[in-house]
Motif scaffolding. Structure first.
Motif, PDB file in Angstrom:
ATOM      1  N   LEU A  14       0.842  -1.196   0.000  1.00 16.65           N
ATOM      2  CA  LEU A  14       0.000   0.000   0.000  1.00 16.65           C
ATOM      3  C   LEU A  14       0.874   1.242   0.000  1.00 16.65           C
ATOM      4  N   TYR A  15       0.592   2.164  -0.899  1.00 17.37           N
ATOM      5  CA  TYR A  15       1.367   3.384  -1.066  1.00 17.37           C
ATOM      6  C   TYR A  15       0.590   4.537  -0.455  1.00 17.37           C
ATOM      7  N   PRO A  16       1.200   5.295   0.461  1.00 20.16           N
ATOM      8  CA  PRO A  16       0.447   6.366   1.126  1.00 20.16           C
ATOM      9  C   PRO A  16       0.203   7.555   0.189  1.00 20.16           C
ATOM     10  N   LEU A  17      -1.043   7.810  -0.092  1.00 26.67           N
ATOM     11  CA  LEU A  17      -1.458   8.943  -0.923  1.00 26.67           C
ATOM     12  C   LEU A  17      -2.647   9.614  -0.249  1.00 26.67           C
ATOM     13  N   PRO A  18      -2.994  10.820  -0.706  1.00 25.96           N
ATOM     14  CA  PRO A  18      -4.208  11.437  -0.153  1.00 25.96           C
ATOM     15  C   PRO A  18      -5.381  10.472  -0.269  1.00 25.96           C
ATOM     16  N   LYS A  19      -6.212  10.468   0.730  1.00 29.56           N
ATOM     17  CA  LYS A  19      -7.302   9.495   0.810  1.00 29.56           C
ATOM     18  C   LYS A  19      -8.372   9.754  -0.240  1.00 29.56           C
ATOM     19  N   ASP A  20      -8.807   8.708  -0.862  1.00 35.36           N
ATOM     20  CA  ASP A  20      -9.944   8.700  -1.766  1.00 35.36           C
ATOM     21  C   ASP A  20     -10.800   7.548  -1.284  1.00 35.36           C
ATOM     22  N   GLU A  21     -12.082   7.762  -1.183  1.00 42.13           N
ATOM     23  CA  GLU A  21     -12.921   6.709  -0.625  1.00 42.13           C
ATOM     24  C   GLU A  21     -13.013   5.475  -1.513  1.00 42.13           C
ATOM     25  N   TYR A  22     -12.662   5.620  -2.803  1.00 38.41           N
ATOM     26  CA  TYR A  22     -12.771   4.497  -3.726  1.00 38.41           C
ATOM     27  C   TYR A  22     -11.434   3.920  -4.160  1.00 38.41           C
ATOM     28  N   LEU A  23     -10.384   4.735  -4.174  1.00 37.57           N
ATOM     29  CA  LEU A  23      -9.109   4.312  -4.756  1.00 37.57           C
ATOM     30  C   LEU A  23      -8.008   4.120  -3.727  1.00 37.57           C
ATOM     31  N   THR A  24      -7.176   3.127  -3.984  1.00 29.91           N
ATOM     32  CA  THR A  24      -5.931   2.947  -3.235  1.00 29.91           C
ATOM     33  C   THR A  24      -4.825   2.712  -4.263  1.00 29.91           C
ATOM     34  N   VAL A  25      -3.616   3.056  -3.888  1.00 31.83           N
ATOM     35  CA  VAL A  25      -2.471   2.887  -4.779  1.00 31.83           C
ATOM     36  C   VAL A  25      -1.501   1.915  -4.119  1.00 31.83           C
ATOM     37  N   TYR A  26      -1.000   0.989  -4.920  1.00 33.81           N
ATOM     38  CA  TYR A  26      -0.036   0.000  -4.447  1.00 33.81           C
ATOM     39  C   TYR A  26       1.242   0.110  -5.253  1.00 33.81           C
ATOM     40  N   HIS A  46      -9.468   0.227  -7.555  1.00 36.24           N
ATOM     41  CA  HIS A  46     -10.780   0.729  -7.141  1.00 36.24           C
ATOM     42  C   HIS A  46     -11.404  -0.316  -6.223  1.00 36.24           C
ATOM     43  N   LYS A  47     -12.054   0.129  -5.162  1.00 36.29           N
ATOM     44  CA  LYS A  47     -12.566  -0.816  -4.161  1.00 36.29           C
ATOM     45  C   LYS A  47     -13.591  -1.791  -4.730  1.00 36.29           C
ATOM     46  N   ASP A  48     -14.332  -1.405  -5.774  1.00 33.72           N
ATOM     47  CA  ASP A  48     -15.327  -2.301  -6.367  1.00 33.72           C
ATOM     48  C   ASP A  48     -14.890  -2.874  -7.714  1.00 33.72           C
ATOM     49  N   LEU A  49     -14.116  -2.113  -8.474  1.00 31.82           N
ATOM     50  CA  LEU A  49     -13.768  -2.501  -9.843  1.00 31.82           C
ATOM     51  C   LEU A  49     -12.450  -3.253  -9.962  1.00 31.82           C
ATOM     52  N   GLY A  50     -11.604  -3.195  -8.922  1.00 34.63           N
ATOM     53  CA  GLY A  50     -10.302  -3.855  -8.965  1.00 34.63           C
ATOM     54  C   GLY A  50      -9.235  -2.966  -9.574  1.00 34.63           C
ATOM     55  N   ALA A  51      -8.180  -3.566 -10.120  1.00 34.12           N
ATOM     56  CA  ALA A  51      -7.059  -2.820 -10.712  1.00 34.12           C
ATOM     57  C   ALA A  51      -7.553  -2.076 -11.951  1.00 34.12           C
ATOM     58  N   ILE A  52      -7.334  -0.748 -11.982  1.00 31.54           N
ATOM     59  CA  ILE A  52      -7.848   0.043 -13.099  1.00 31.54           C
ATOM     60  C   ILE A  52      -6.770   0.891 -13.792  1.00 31.54           C
ATOM     61  N   LYS A  53      -5.574   0.962 -13.203  1.00 33.83           N
ATOM     62  CA  LYS A  53      -4.529   1.785 -13.805  1.00 33.83           C
ATOM     63  C   LYS A  53      -3.161   1.268 -13.369  1.00 33.83           C
ATOM     64  N   ILE A  54      -2.195   1.284 -14.310  1.00 38.31           N
ATOM     65  CA  ILE A  54      -0.824   0.862 -14.019  1.00 38.31           C
ATOM     66  C   ILE A  54       0.107   1.989 -14.452  1.00 38.31           C
ATOM     67  N   ILE A  55       1.073   2.317 -13.592  1.00 44.01           N
ATOM     68  CA  ILE A  55       2.037   3.371 -13.877  1.00 44.01           C
ATOM     69  C   ILE A  55       3.437   2.798 -13.693  1.00 44.01           C
ATOM     70  N   MET A  56       4.289   2.997 -14.714  1.00 51.60           N
ATOM     71  CA  MET A  56       5.666   2.509 -14.660  1.00 51.60           C
ATOM     72  C   MET A  56       6.598   3.701 -14.834  1.00 51.60           C
ATOM     73  N   ASN A  57       7.609   3.806 -13.970  1.00 49.41           N
ATOM     74  CA  ASN A  57       8.520   4.951 -13.983  1.00 49.41           C
ATOM     75  C   ASN A  57       9.970   4.512 -14.154  1.00 49.41           C
ATOM     76  N   LYS A  58      10.681   5.289 -14.970  1.00 48.10           N
ATOM     77  CA  LYS A  58      12.123   5.106 -15.135  1.00 48.10           C
ATOM     78  C   LYS A  58      12.778   6.447 -14.848  1.00 48.10           C
ATOM     79  N   GLU A  59      13.646   6.490 -13.861  1.00 46.09           N
ATOM     80  CA  GLU A  59      14.316   7.733 -13.495  1.00 46.09           C
ATOM     81  C   GLU A  59      15.503   7.978 -14.423  1.00 46.09           C
ATOM     82  N   ILE A  60      15.639   9.230 -14.863  1.00 50.22           N
ATOM     83  CA  ILE A  60      16.759   9.655 -15.703  1.00 50.22           C
ATOM     84  C   ILE A  60      17.611  10.596 -14.852  1.00 50.22           C
ATOM     85  N   LYS A  61      18.902  10.286 -14.693  1.00 54.72           N
ATOM     86  CA  LYS A  61      19.797  11.095 -13.850  1.00 54.72           C
ATOM     87  C   LYS A  61      20.998  11.570 -14.658  1.00 54.72           C
TER      88      LYS A  61
END
Length: 167
Positions: A14-26, A46-61
């Motif tokens: 679980l990733y701490p983000l501002p609270k949304d009553e429907y969404l959590t981020v992992y 989404h609490k009822d719909l399940g996984a709805i979005k995927i985000i992948m990050n690559k850091e450039i330094k």
């Protein structure tokens, strides 16, 4: 996938983000599929719909002029184009406002309206190069399921009703 499946198969935390009553981020500690150099993987659930979005990050330094970031952006743009077709929209420019020097590439990308490296492949897939600070950026690939669009539409309708009922 359900939250339980994400936790057991991909090491979801679980990733701490501002609270949304429907969404959590992992954050995924051990995603089932990884891309070279990508170090952060997130799933929006989404609490009822399940996984709805995927985000992948690559850091450039250590990339003062944006050379490496642009190279990576175009490499992944080509790969996504080969798989999903030509982007619906694509914006690739810098230096419209404030940051105009070659060594201010990422500062410009960070500043709204100064520059964009962004491609939309249909309504649910995007590729973006974001600025963090001088010499540092982040390449982001985002997939949204059809259920994400449903969530956004439901949220918009709910807000309209709140306004209508609140006035």
């Amino acid at each position: 996938m359900t939250v339980t499946e994400l936790e057991s198969k991909a090491g979801a935390v679980l990733y701490p983000l501002p609270k949304d009553e429907y969404l959590t981020v992992y954050s995924l500690e051990s995603p089932p599929i990884t891309l070279p150099g990508f170090t952060e993987y997130f799933v929006v659930v989404h609490k009822d719909l399940g996984a709805i979005k995927i985000i992948m990050n690559k850091e450039i330094k250590s990339d003062i002029y944006g050379t490496e970031g642009k190279k990576e952006y175009f490499k992944y743009k080509e790969a996504l184009t080969n798989k999903y077709g030509k982007p619906k929209d694509s914006f690739e420019f810098v230096g419209n406002k404030l940051y105009k020097e070659n060594d201010e590439f990422y500062q410009c990308l960070k500043y709204d309206g100064c520059g964009y490296y962004l491609s939309y492949f249909g309504d649910r897939l995007s590729l973006q190069l974001n600025g963090i600070e001088r010499g540092k950026g982040k390449l982001i690939i985002t997939y949204e399921s059809e259920l994400f669009a449903k969530y956004k539409a439901d949220e918009e309708n709910e807000n309209k009703n709140k306004i209508k009922n609140g006035l």
